[in-house]
Design a protein around this motif. Structure first.
Motif, PDB file in Angstrom:
ATOM      1  N   VAL A  55     -25.823  19.900 -38.329  1.00  0.00           N
ATOM      2  CA  VAL A  55     -24.883  19.456 -37.294  1.00  0.00           C
ATOM      3  C   VAL A  55     -25.013  17.947 -37.098  1.00  0.00           C
ATOM      4  O   VAL A  55     -26.108  17.425 -36.926  1.00  0.00           O
ATOM      5  CB  VAL A  55     -25.137  20.186 -35.956  1.00  0.00           C
ATOM      6  CG1 VAL A  55     -24.358  19.542 -34.827  1.00  0.00           C
ATOM      7  CG2 VAL A  55     -24.780  21.653 -36.085  1.00  0.00           C
ATOM      8  N   GLU A  56     -23.873  17.249 -37.153  1.00  0.00           N
ATOM      9  CA  GLU A  56     -23.876  15.800 -36.971  1.00  0.00           C
ATOM     10  C   GLU A  56     -23.181  15.362 -35.695  1.00  0.00           C
ATOM     11  O   GLU A  56     -23.524  14.342 -35.125  1.00  0.00           O
ATOM     12  CB  GLU A  56     -23.235  15.123 -38.184  1.00  0.00           C
ATOM     13  CG  GLU A  56     -24.066  15.314 -39.443  1.00  0.00           C
ATOM     14  CD  GLU A  56     -23.517  14.550 -40.629  1.00  0.00           C
ATOM     15  OE1 GLU A  56     -22.453  13.919 -40.518  1.00  0.00           O
ATOM     16  OE2 GLU A  56     -24.171  14.610 -41.682  1.00  0.00           O
ATOM     17  N   GLU A 107     -28.282  23.606 -27.596  1.00  0.00           N
ATOM     18  CA  GLU A 107     -28.591  24.674 -28.552  1.00  0.00           C
ATOM     19  C   GLU A 107     -27.922  24.439 -29.906  1.00  0.00           C
ATOM     20  O   GLU A 107     -28.543  24.602 -30.946  1.00  0.00           O
ATOM     21  CB  GLU A 107     -28.191  26.040 -27.992  1.00  0.00           C
ATOM     22  CG  GLU A 107     -29.047  26.500 -26.834  1.00  0.00           C
ATOM     23  CD  GLU A 107     -30.521  26.648 -27.152  1.00  0.00           C
ATOM     24  OE1 GLU A 107     -30.869  26.994 -28.301  1.00  0.00           O
ATOM     25  OE2 GLU A 107     -31.344  26.408 -26.247  1.00  0.00           O
ATOM     26  N   VAL A 108     -26.662  24.027 -29.887  1.00  0.00           N
ATOM     27  CA  VAL A 108     -25.924  23.847 -31.139  1.00  0.00           C
ATOM     28  C   VAL A 108     -26.491  22.688 -31.958  1.00  0.00           C
ATOM     29  O   VAL A 108     -26.512  22.747 -33.192  1.00  0.00           O
ATOM     30  CB  VAL A 108     -24.410  23.675 -30.873  1.00  0.00           C
ATOM     31  CG1 VAL A 108     -23.664  23.313 -32.145  1.00  0.00           C
ATOM     32  CG2 VAL A 108     -23.837  24.955 -30.270  1.00  0.00           C
ATOM     33  N   GLU A 109     -26.993  21.652 -31.290  1.00  0.00           N
ATOM     34  CA  GLU A 109     -27.524  20.518 -32.056  1.00  0.00           C
ATOM     35  C   GLU A 109     -28.793  20.883 -32.825  1.00  0.00           C
ATOM     36  O   GLU A 109     -29.199  20.153 -33.732  1.00  0.00           O
ATOM     37  CB  GLU A 109     -27.730  19.284 -31.175  1.00  0.00           C
ATOM     38  CG  GLU A 109     -28.812  19.387 -30.145  1.00  0.00           C
ATOM     39  CD  GLU A 109     -28.817  18.209 -29.165  1.00  0.00           C
ATOM     40  OE1 GLU A 109     -29.754  18.152 -28.361  1.00  0.00           O
ATOM     41  OE2 GLU A 109     -27.901  17.364 -29.203  1.00  0.00           O
ATOM     42  N   ARG A 144     -13.295  24.864 -25.739  1.00  0.00           N
ATOM     43  CA  ARG A 144     -13.263  24.465 -27.150  1.00  0.00           C
ATOM     44  C   ARG A 144     -14.594  23.825 -27.555  1.00  0.00           C
ATOM     45  O   ARG A 144     -15.129  22.980 -26.852  1.00  0.00           O
ATOM     46  CB  ARG A 144     -12.126  23.470 -27.335  1.00  0.00           C
ATOM     47  CG  ARG A 144     -11.837  23.078 -28.749  1.00  0.00           C
ATOM     48  CD  ARG A 144     -10.487  22.338 -28.784  1.00  0.00           C
ATOM     49  NE  ARG A 144     -10.201  21.880 -30.127  1.00  0.00           N
ATOM     50  CZ  ARG A 144     -10.356  20.622 -30.536  1.00  0.00           C
ATOM     51  NH1 ARG A 144     -10.787  19.707 -29.695  1.00  0.00           N
ATOM     52  NH2 ARG A 144     -10.066  20.286 -31.766  1.00  0.00           N
ATOM     53  N   LEU A 145     -15.090  24.234 -28.707  1.00  0.00           N
ATOM     54  CA  LEU A 145     -16.303  23.659 -29.296  1.00  0.00           C
ATOM     55  C   LEU A 145     -15.964  23.264 -30.720  1.00  0.00           C
ATOM     56  O   LEU A 145     -15.532  24.104 -31.510  1.00  0.00           O
ATOM     57  CB  LEU A 145     -17.441  24.683 -29.292  1.00  0.00           C
ATOM     58  CG  LEU A 145     -18.682  24.357 -30.121  1.00  0.00           C
ATOM     59  CD1 LEU A 145     -19.399  23.120 -29.579  1.00  0.00           C
ATOM     60  CD2 LEU A 145     -19.626  25.543 -30.165  1.00  0.00           C
ATOM     61  N   VAL A 146     -16.105  21.981 -31.035  1.00  0.00           N
ATOM     62  CA  VAL A 146     -15.872  21.507 -32.400  1.00  0.00           C
ATOM     63  C   VAL A 146     -17.183  20.912 -32.893  1.00  0.00           C
ATOM     64  O   VAL A 146     -17.761  20.028 -32.259  1.00  0.00           O
ATOM     65  CB  VAL A 146     -14.746  20.450 -32.458  1.00  0.00           C
ATOM     66  CG1 VAL A 146     -14.558  19.953 -33.888  1.00  0.00           C
ATOM     67  CG2 VAL A 146     -13.447  21.030 -31.920  1.00  0.00           C
ATOM     68  N   VAL A 147     -17.649  21.425 -34.024  1.00  0.00           N
ATOM     69  CA  VAL A 147     -18.916  20.991 -34.600  1.00  0.00           C
ATOM     70  C   VAL A 147     -18.623  20.320 -35.937  1.00  0.00           C
ATOM     71  O   VAL A 147     -17.931  20.895 -36.783  1.00  0.00           O
ATOM     72  CB  VAL A 147     -19.861  22.194 -34.807  1.00  0.00           C
ATOM     73  CG1 VAL A 147     -21.200  21.726 -35.342  1.00  0.00           C
ATOM     74  CG2 VAL A 147     -20.052  22.956 -33.496  1.00  0.00           C
TER      75      VAL A 147
END
Length: 71
Positions: free
Chosen positions: A30-31, A23-25, A41-44
């Motif tokens: 977003v790279e 979903e986040v991509e 933890r989520l690091v974008v």
């Protein structure tokens, strides 16, 4: 490179991580995504500043809750 960190609740396994990643991509810009069910933890990473609300909405779409860290 800009990075945004979020705390995600509800993830318990690798499948949860995959759902969040998918979903986040979809969020524009977003790279790279680093997500851990163990730590929540989520690091974008992105070239420009990301819309935190869009990332939070994407995590919600995956069925989890996220809050920004360090704001």
């Amino acid at each position: 490179m800009s990075t945004s960190e979020f705390q995600v609740t509800g993830m318990t396994c690798g499948h949860c991580e995959m759902s969040v990643r998918e979903e986040v991509e979809k969020v524009a810009g977003v790279e790279a995504i680093d997500v851990s069910a163990k730590t929540g933890r989520l690091v974008v990473s992105s070239a420009a500043e990301l819309d935190a609300d869009a990332v939070i909405a994407a995590v919600d779409e995956a069925g989890y809750q996220a809050v920004p860290v360090g704001r």
